[in-house]
Write a protein that holds these residues in place. Sequence first.
Motif, PDB file in Angstrom:
ATOM      1  N   GLU A 174     -55.991 -99.702 -70.051  1.00 33.69           N
ATOM      2  CA  GLU A 174     -57.094 -98.778 -70.245  1.00 33.69           C
ATOM      3  C   GLU A 174     -57.125 -98.329 -71.706  1.00 33.69           C
ATOM      4  OE1 GLU A 174     -57.443 -95.725 -67.327  1.00 33.69           O
ATOM      5  OE2 GLU A 174     -56.323 -96.879 -65.850  1.00 33.69           O
ATOM      6  N   GLU A 175     -58.255 -97.805 -72.088  1.00 37.41           N
ATOM      7  CA  GLU A 175     -58.438 -97.424 -73.485  1.00 37.41           C
ATOM      8  C   GLU A 175     -57.501 -96.280 -73.862  1.00 37.41           C
ATOM      9  OE1 GLU A 175     -61.978 -95.976 -76.540  1.00 37.41           O
ATOM     10  OE2 GLU A 175     -62.418 -96.450 -74.439  1.00 37.41           O
ATOM     11  N   LEU A 176     -56.778 -96.470 -74.943  1.00 34.90           N
ATOM     12  CA  LEU A 176     -55.871 -95.448 -75.454  1.00 34.90           C
ATOM     13  C   LEU A 176     -56.565 -94.669 -76.574  1.00 34.90           C
ATOM     14  CD1 LEU A 176     -52.556 -97.501 -75.794  1.00 34.90           C
ATOM     15  CD2 LEU A 176     -53.001 -95.712 -74.117  1.00 34.90           C
ATOM     16  N   PRO A 177     -56.159 -93.413 -76.784  1.00 35.79           N
ATOM     17  CA  PRO A 177     -56.682 -92.701 -77.959  1.00 35.79           C
ATOM     18  C   PRO A 177     -56.220 -93.400 -79.224  1.00 35.79           C
ATOM     19  CG  PRO A 177     -54.845 -91.506 -76.958  1.00 35.79           C
ATOM     20  CD  PRO A 177     -55.199 -92.608 -76.013  1.00 35.79           C
ATOM     21  N   SER A 178     -56.975 -93.299 -80.286  1.00 39.48           N
ATOM     22  CA  SER A 178     -56.602 -93.971 -81.528  1.00 39.48           C
ATOM     23  C   SER A 178     -55.336 -93.352 -82.105  1.00 39.48           C
ATOM     24  CB  SER A 178     -57.737 -93.882 -82.544  1.00 39.48           C
ATOM     25  OG  SER A 178     -57.914 -92.540 -82.962  1.00 39.48           O
ATOM     26  N   ILE A 179     -54.571 -94.158 -82.823  1.00 41.65           N
ATOM     27  CA  ILE A 179     -53.346 -93.652 -83.440  1.00 41.65           C
ATOM     28  C   ILE A 179     -53.689 -92.618 -84.507  1.00 41.65           C
ATOM     29  CG2 ILE A 179     -53.273 -95.479 -85.192  1.00 41.65           C
ATOM     30  CD1 ILE A 179     -50.258 -93.842 -83.386  1.00 41.65           C
ATOM     31  N   GLU A 180     -54.859 -92.752 -85.149  1.00 41.97           N
ATOM     32  CA  GLU A 180     -55.276 -91.765 -86.149  1.00 41.97           C
ATOM     33  C   GLU A 180     -55.513 -90.399 -85.504  1.00 41.97           C
ATOM     34  OE1 GLU A 180     -55.922 -95.763 -87.615  1.00 41.97           O
ATOM     35  OE2 GLU A 180     -56.706 -94.759 -85.816  1.00 41.97           O
ATOM     36  N   SER A 181     -56.100 -90.406 -84.302  1.00 38.30           N
ATOM     37  CA  SER A 181     -56.335 -89.152 -83.585  1.00 38.30           C
ATOM     38  C   SER A 181     -55.017 -88.482 -83.208  1.00 38.30           C
ATOM     39  CB  SER A 181     -57.166 -89.422 -82.330  1.00 38.30           C
ATOM     40  OG  SER A 181     -57.255 -88.261 -81.523  1.00 38.30           O
ATOM     41  N   LEU A 182     -54.076 -89.272 -82.729  1.00 38.96           N
ATOM     42  CA  LEU A 182     -52.766 -88.724 -82.345  1.00 38.96           C
ATOM     43  C   LEU A 182     -52.008 -88.209 -83.565  1.00 38.96           C
ATOM     44  CD1 LEU A 182     -51.791 -91.494 -79.774  1.00 38.96           C
ATOM     45  CD2 LEU A 182     -52.215 -89.091 -79.225  1.00 38.96           C
ATOM     46  N   GLU A 183     -52.113 -88.925 -84.683  1.00 33.84           N
ATOM     47  CA  GLU A 183     -51.453 -88.468 -85.913  1.00 33.84           C
ATOM     48  C   GLU A 183     -52.060 -87.146 -86.380  1.00 33.84           C
ATOM     49  OE1 GLU A 183     -51.692 -91.532 -88.826  1.00 33.84           O
ATOM     50  OE2 GLU A 183     -50.095 -92.753 -87.931  1.00 33.84           O
ATOM     51  N   GLY A 184     -53.378 -87.012 -86.245  1.00 34.38           N
ATOM     52  CA  GLY A 184     -54.030 -85.767 -86.621  1.00 34.38           C
ATOM     53  C   GLY A 184     -53.552 -84.598 -85.769  1.00 34.38           C
ATOM     54  N   GLN A 185     -53.385 -84.833 -84.476  1.00 32.99           N
ATOM     55  CA  GLN A 185     -52.873 -83.791 -83.586  1.00 32.99           C
ATOM     56  C   GLN A 185     -51.436 -83.422 -83.939  1.00 32.99           C
ATOM     57  OE1 GLN A 185     -53.592 -84.532 -79.349  1.00 32.99           O
ATOM     58  NE2 GLN A 185     -55.340 -85.815 -79.881  1.00 32.99           N
ATOM     59  N   LEU A 186     -50.648 -84.424 -84.287  1.00 31.57           N
ATOM     60  CA  LEU A 186     -49.260 -84.161 -84.671  1.00 31.57           C
ATOM     61  C   LEU A 186     -49.204 -83.308 -85.937  1.00 31.57           C
ATOM     62  CD1 LEU A 186     -46.195 -84.583 -84.492  1.00 31.57           C
ATOM     63  CD2 LEU A 186     -46.491 -86.756 -85.701  1.00 31.57           C
ATOM     64  N   LYS A 187     -50.031 -83.617 -86.926  1.00 29.97           N
ATOM     65  CA  LYS A 187     -50.042 -82.839 -88.168  1.00 29.97           C
ATOM     66  C   LYS A 187     -50.443 -81.389 -87.904  1.00 29.97           C
ATOM     67  CE  LYS A 187     -52.528 -85.948 -90.471  1.00 29.97           C
ATOM     68  NZ  LYS A 187     -53.229 -86.644 -91.601  1.00 29.97           N
ATOM     69  N   ALA A 188     -51.401 -81.200 -86.994  1.00 30.27           N
ATOM     70  CA  ALA A 188     -51.806 -79.838 -86.652  1.00 30.27           C
ATOM     71  C   ALA A 188     -50.652 -79.082 -85.998  1.00 30.27           C
ATOM     72  CB  ALA A 188     -53.018 -79.876 -85.716  1.00 30.27           C
ATOM     73  N   CYS A 189     -49.904 -79.755 -85.133  1.00 33.22           N
ATOM     74  CA  CYS A 189     -48.751 -79.118 -84.481  1.00 33.22           C
ATOM     75  C   CYS A 189     -47.675 -78.743 -85.491  1.00 33.22           C
ATOM     76  CB  CYS A 189     -48.164 -80.046 -83.411  1.00 33.22           C
ATOM     77  SG  CYS A 189     -49.181 -80.233 -81.935  1.00 33.22           S
ATOM     78  N   LEU A 190     -47.430 -79.615 -86.459  1.00 28.26           N
ATOM     79  CA  LEU A 190     -46.365 -79.358 -87.431  1.00 28.26           C
ATOM     80  C   LEU A 190     -46.682 -78.181 -88.346  1.00 28.26           C
ATOM     81  CD1 LEU A 190     -45.317 -82.991 -88.458  1.00 28.26           C
ATOM     82  CD2 LEU A 190     -44.199 -81.435 -86.859  1.00 28.26           C
ATOM     83  N   CYS A 191     -47.941 -77.732 -88.351  1.00 29.84           N
ATOM     84  CA  CYS A 191     -48.300 -76.540 -89.118  1.00 29.84           C
ATOM     85  C   CYS A 191     -47.902 -75.262 -88.389  1.00 29.84           C
ATOM     86  CB  CYS A 191     -49.804 -76.523 -89.412  1.00 29.84           C
ATOM     87  SG  CYS A 191     -50.332 -77.768 -90.595  1.00 29.84           S
ATOM     88  N   ARG A 192     -47.280 -75.384 -87.223  1.00 32.41           N
ATOM     89  CA  ARG A 192     -46.768 -74.244 -86.458  1.00 32.41           C
ATOM     90  C   ARG A 192     -45.259 -74.386 -86.346  1.00 32.41           C
ATOM     91  NH1 ARG A 192     -51.228 -73.800 -87.585  1.00 32.41           N
ATOM     92  NH2 ARG A 192     -53.064 -73.224 -86.339  1.00 32.41           N
ATOM     93  N   LEU A 193     -44.537 -73.372 -86.770  1.00 32.42           N
ATOM     94  CA  LEU A 193     -43.074 -73.424 -86.796  1.00 32.42           C
ATOM     95  C   LEU A 193     -42.476 -73.707 -85.427  1.00 32.42           C
ATOM     96  CD1 LEU A 193     -40.447 -72.984 -88.476  1.00 32.42           C
ATOM     97  CD2 LEU A 193     -40.553 -70.583 -87.760  1.00 32.42           C
ATOM     98  N   VAL A 194     -43.137 -73.242 -84.372  1.00 38.68           N
ATOM     99  CA  VAL A 194     -42.581 -73.381 -83.029  1.00 38.68           C
ATOM    100  C   VAL A 194     -42.317 -74.843 -82.677  1.00 38.68           C
ATOM    101  CG1 VAL A 194     -44.857 -73.459 -81.917  1.00 38.68           C
ATOM    102  CG2 VAL A 194     -42.876 -72.721 -80.601  1.00 38.68           C
ATOM    103  N   PHE A 195     -43.119 -75.772 -83.199  1.00 35.75           N
ATOM    104  CA  PHE A 195     -42.953 -77.180 -82.853  1.00 35.75           C
ATOM    105  C   PHE A 195     -41.758 -77.820 -83.558  1.00 35.75           C
ATOM    106  CE2 PHE A 195     -47.380 -76.418 -81.717  1.00 35.75           C
ATOM    107  CZ  PHE A 195     -47.421 -76.987 -80.454  1.00 35.75           C
ATOM    108  N   SER A 196     -41.190 -77.120 -84.540  1.00 37.04           N
ATOM    109  CA  SER A 196     -39.974 -77.624 -85.174  1.00 37.04           C
ATOM    110  C   SER A 196     -38.773 -77.479 -84.256  1.00 37.04           C
ATOM    111  CB  SER A 196     -39.716 -76.873 -86.492  1.00 37.04           C
ATOM    112  OG  SER A 196     -40.758 -77.110 -87.414  1.00 37.04           O
TER     113      SER A 196
END
Length: 332
Positions: A174-196
């Motif tokens: 089945e269609e997967l989300p693009s790797i660029e979309s997932l990378e963007g979500q990861l970068k947004a998460c890393l801007c929050r200390l809690v995800f460290s």
Amino acid sequence: MRDLEAIDSLLLKELKSCCAEECNFLPREAGLKLMESSSMENCRAVSSKCRDGRVEELWGLTSFFGYSTQTFVHAVNLLDRFLTAMKVKVQPKHLPCIGVCCLHIAAKMVEDDTNVSPIHELIRISQSKFTVPDLLRMEKIVTEKLGARPEAVTPLTFLHLLYSAFNSWSVEREELPSIESLEGQLKACLCRLVFSKAKPSVLALSLFAQEFSTHQSSQLLRILRAIQRYLKINDSELLLWKQLVAQCMTEYCSTECNKPNNKKLVWIISKKTAQNLHCSHSSVPGLPTIPEGSWDEIESEDSSEDMSCGEDSPWGSPGSDAEGAFFPSKML
């Protein structure tokens, strides 16, 4: 395990190997708690809000200089590990130098040599007050403290491995989300200390779990659970970070969120310069009307003049309104 038979065995081994190594690249939990407990008013310790603001600025610099997601993720990992490893509290006034230093170290680890921006350009564009010797000294301190390794295991490491695993699961996948979309979500998460605080493998799998839950795909969820068991991630841990990812994405997609990679470049000028610019703008004389009948005559006169712009032309200077090679239009 039968659900994993379609996945390359070497890929599964690499996942296992990275799981064994990931704890070596985690920030110290005690240091993270210290940042969370510090307030913005405390000028002697870096707070979580201060750290998050610095990471957002690193994201902006990463986008400006055209660095990869891997460079940004490595820079954040270096920053968090350094801040939590120091026995002496890092003061907020030192954070700009540390942040830019971590980005420069990460760029040298990841990017081609020709793509690594000179230090003085990093300092100039980040509008920092420290000098090149200051950054070089900080680079030596960070490298000696952390022993920076290019093969560091980060959430992005697992994101790419897991994406390859899901991609190779079935011919009729089945269609997967693009790797660029997932990378963007990861970068947004890393801007929050809690995800460290999250293990890289858990954070990466949480991003997929959040995406698959919105797609309501039973087959993809079944493969995700098989990978979860293979990596020995318990349900409560995955659910916790999946919920935090969902909350972060909701906040990030809101109109109130000022996305770091969408920030415009702002020039800081003195009051005197601003007044001069304002005066010169208001004192521009009006141009006389050109008679239509004499247009051909004027055009023939202009054609004989040299219209080329040399190096002394103000229109070709970096400070003009014209777009230069150093300032791509998407960043302005």
